[in-house]
Design an enzyme around this catalytic site. Structure first.
Site, PDB file in Angstrom:
ATOM      1  N   TYR A  11      80.809 -89.767 -23.371  1.00 46.35           N
ATOM      2  CA  TYR A  11      81.036 -89.309 -24.742  1.00 46.35           C
ATOM      3  C   TYR A  11      82.243 -88.381 -24.846  1.00 46.35           C
ATOM      4  O   TYR A  11      82.874 -88.297 -25.890  1.00 46.35           O
ATOM      5  CB  TYR A  11      79.800 -88.553 -25.261  1.00 46.35           C
ATOM      6  CG  TYR A  11      78.763 -89.401 -25.945  1.00 46.35           C
ATOM      7  CD1 TYR A  11      78.267 -90.550 -25.343  1.00 46.35           C
ATOM      8  CD2 TYR A  11      78.259 -89.035 -27.183  1.00 46.35           C
ATOM      9  CE1 TYR A  11      77.295 -91.308 -25.959  1.00 46.35           C
ATOM     10  CE2 TYR A  11      77.289 -89.792 -27.809  1.00 46.35           C
ATOM     11  CZ  TYR A  11      76.810 -90.932 -27.199  1.00 46.35           C
ATOM     12  OH  TYR A  11      75.847 -91.675 -27.813  1.00 46.35           O
ATOM     13  N   LYS A  62      73.052 -95.769 -12.684  1.00 43.71           N
ATOM     14  CA  LYS A  62      73.537 -97.121 -12.403  1.00 43.71           C
ATOM     15  C   LYS A  62      74.312 -97.022 -11.100  1.00 43.71           C
ATOM     16  O   LYS A  62      75.499 -97.354 -11.004  1.00 43.71           O
ATOM     17  CB  LYS A  62      74.408 -97.605 -13.579  1.00 43.71           C
ATOM     18  CG  LYS A  62      74.786 -99.063 -13.515  1.00 43.71           C
ATOM     19  CD  LYS A  62      73.637-100.028 -13.818  1.00 43.71           C
ATOM     20  CE  LYS A  62      74.074-101.460 -13.563  1.00 43.71           C
ATOM     21  NZ  LYS A  62      72.947-102.427 -13.659  1.00 43.71           N
ATOM     22  N   ASP A 105      69.071-100.468 -16.318  1.00 44.84           N
ATOM     23  CA  ASP A 105      68.582-101.734 -16.878  1.00 44.84           C
ATOM     24  C   ASP A 105      67.090-101.904 -16.594  1.00 44.84           C
ATOM     25  O   ASP A 105      66.302-102.285 -17.468  1.00 44.84           O
ATOM     26  CB  ASP A 105      69.403-102.932 -16.342  1.00 44.84           C
ATOM     27  CG  ASP A 105      69.570-102.938 -14.829  1.00 44.84           C
ATOM     28  OD1 ASP A 105      69.239-101.920 -14.176  1.00 44.84           O
ATOM     29  OD2 ASP A 105      70.030-103.966 -14.285  1.00 44.84           O
ATOM     30  N   ASP A 109      71.036 -91.696 -24.803  1.00 45.43           N
ATOM     31  CA  ASP A 109      71.124 -92.083 -26.214  1.00 45.43           C
ATOM     32  C   ASP A 109      70.333 -93.368 -26.436  1.00 45.43           C
ATOM     33  O   ASP A 109      69.519 -93.477 -27.356  1.00 45.43           O
ATOM     34  CB  ASP A 109      72.600 -92.288 -26.589  1.00 45.43           C
ATOM     35  CG  ASP A 109      72.777 -92.735 -28.036  1.00 45.43           C
ATOM     36  OD1 ASP A 109      72.112 -92.159 -28.910  1.00 45.43           O
ATOM     37  OD2 ASP A 109      73.580 -93.655 -28.275  1.00 45.43           O
ATOM     38  N   ASP A 141      66.116 -93.998 -28.004  1.00 46.23           N
ATOM     39  CA  ASP A 141      65.777 -94.796 -29.196  1.00 46.23           C
ATOM     40  C   ASP A 141      64.649 -95.780 -28.871  1.00 46.23           C
ATOM     41  O   ASP A 141      63.717 -95.965 -29.661  1.00 46.23           O
ATOM     42  CB  ASP A 141      66.988 -95.601 -29.689  1.00 46.23           C
ATOM     43  CG  ASP A 141      67.776 -94.875 -30.787  1.00 46.23           C
ATOM     44  OD1 ASP A 141      67.757 -93.633 -30.790  1.00 46.23           O
ATOM     45  OD2 ASP A 141      68.392 -95.556 -31.627  1.00 46.23           O
TER      46      ASP A 141
HETATM   47  C1  IPM Z   1      71.919 -89.352 -31.352  1.00 47.35           C
HETATM   48  C2  IPM Z   1      72.918 -90.081 -32.202  1.00 47.35           C
HETATM   49  C3  IPM Z   1      74.310 -89.514 -31.913  1.00 47.35           C
HETATM   50  C4  IPM Z   1      74.612 -89.761 -30.464  1.00 47.35           C
HETATM   51  C5  IPM Z   1      75.419 -90.055 -32.829  1.00 47.35           C
HETATM   52  C6  IPM Z   1      75.093 -89.866 -34.292  1.00 47.35           C
HETATM   53  C7  IPM Z   1      76.753 -89.436 -32.502  1.00 47.35           C
HETATM   54  O1  IPM Z   1      72.848 -91.450 -31.956  1.00 47.35           O
HETATM   55  O2  IPM Z   1      71.806 -88.116 -31.509  1.00 47.35           O
HETATM   56  O3  IPM Z   1      71.248 -89.990 -30.558  1.00 47.35           O
HETATM   57  O4  IPM Z   1      75.083 -90.842 -30.100  1.00 47.35           O
HETATM   58  O5  IPM Z   1      74.376 -88.874 -29.666  1.00 47.35           O
HETATM   59 MG    MG Z   2      71.219 -92.015 -30.695  1.00 50.79          MG
END
Ligand code: IPM
Ligand code: MG
Length: 360
Positions: free
Chosen positions: A141, A191, A223, A247, A251
């Protein structure tokens, strides 16, 4: 001493869920919490007013606060801004970087009332309680060099995936300490079969392990981790990983709990100052309709009370209130099941605050 909390509603559904958090903070103040709440602009809403996603004034305010509560940033309205440094997301990334918020805690906790809302079979997720510890101020990032440039007559995009030993070590320590307070299992995700940076990551985790003899350390390629998360998620206790893998995996883990609309997060620096935000985004498709789930944001208030304001009692009271509201059968649209009626953002906020007050 009165502690300062900075509220940053942001974009999309951010202002709607932040309004519920603000009301909850007021209820906490009524219950004796000594805080002062300020509000500022970040993301697209800051860009519209100041021409930048993280105005100097917001950053100064954030530095002076004990804790920051953020709604969400971003939306299609700003996707056409060509200069990436002016995009709403940069407001969030700038706060993380400038405040040194390297330690991101993303719990994936299943409320038993929502087991049937999960995308996996109820028996696979019953009792699920994972803590993802994501490194937040390094990795791909932020690595340099980065950019898009012309090479040999065509455009080339590039980023740099880089971690120093000290960066790996400090997030490793957060994760080992977290594992000590929980189920004493830590899985480090990398990885290392392909990327040197994660070979180093694995080495540093191994080096730390003897200092935490009560924690069982394991390693998994990313993975495989993605697959295991949807195959048998209960094998995980604490997961530690870099910025981008974290990240993505967080999710996936969030969805196992029924809805990403349920999950809070904390981002901490070395002094304990923290930023708290829901794991979900700004959901522009449902913004302004009073249907967003405010629970992740309200649970972020609980995390803030626990990790930055040293008010574990009030934090538990909020978490219990949320459980009680789910017991009553209240559901926003994202977690509603067939045959149930959904409530609005404000109605859900009302119910949590009422349940919170009833626990006095
Ligand atoms: C998160 C979001 C952020 C990230 C974005 C909005 C920059 O997806 O907090 O997970 O990628 O970290
Ligand atoms: Mg995110």
């Amino acid at each position: 001493m009165t502690q300062k909390v900075l509220l940053l509603p942001g974009d999309g559904i951010g202002p709607e869920i932040a309004a519920q958090a603000a009301r909850l903070l007021k209820a906490c103040q009524d219950a004796g919490l000594d805080i002062e709440v300020e509000e500022a602009l970040v993301g697209g809403s800051a860009f519209d007013v100041h021409g930048e996603p993280l105005p100097a004034e917001t950053l100064e305010n954030a530095k002076a606060a004990s804790a920051i509560l953020l709604g969400a940033v971003g939306g299609p309205k700003w996707d056409k801004i060509e200069d990436l440094s002016k995009r709403p997301e940069k407001g969030l990334l700038g706060l993380r970087k400038n405040l040194g918020l390297f330690g991101n805690l993303r719990p994936a906790l299943l409320y038993p009332q929502l087991a049937s809302a999960s995308s996996l079979k109820a028996e696979l997720v019953a009792g699920l309680d994972i803590m993802i510890v994501r490194e937040l101020t390094g990795g791909i990032y932020f690595g340099q060099p980065r950019g898009i440039e012309e090479r040999n007559g065509e455009r080339v995009g590039f980023n740099t995936y880089v971690y120093s030993e000290s960066e790996i070590e400090r997030i490793g320590r957060v994760a080992f300490e977290m594992a000590q307070k929980r189920g004493k299992k830590l899985c480090s995700v990398d990885k290392a079969n392909v990327l040197e940076v994660t070979i180093l990551w694995r080495e540093v985790m191994e080096r730390l392990a003897p200092e935490y003899p009560d924690v069982e350390l394991s390693h998994m390629y990313v993975d495989n981790a993605a697959m295991q998360l949807v195959r048998a998620p209960k094998q995980f206790d604490v997961v530690v990983t870099g910025n981008m893998f974290g990240d993505i995996l967080s999710d996936a883990a969030a969805m196992l709990t029924g809805s990403i609309g349920m999950l809070p997060s904390a981002s901490l620096n070395e002094t304990g100052q923290g930023m708290y935000e829901p794991c979900h985004g700004s959901a522009p498709d449902i913004a302004g309709q009073n249907i967003a789930n405010p629970l992740a944001m309200m649970l972020s208030v609980a995390m803030m009370l626990r990790y930055s304001l040293n008010e574990a009692g009030l934090a538990e009271r909020i978490e219990t209130a949320v459980g009680n509201v789910l017991d009553q059968g209240l559901r926003t649209a994202d977690i509603v099941q067939e045959g149930e009626v959904s409530v609005s953002t404000v109605e859900m906020g009302d119910a949590v605050i009422e349940a919170f007050n009833a626990l006095a």
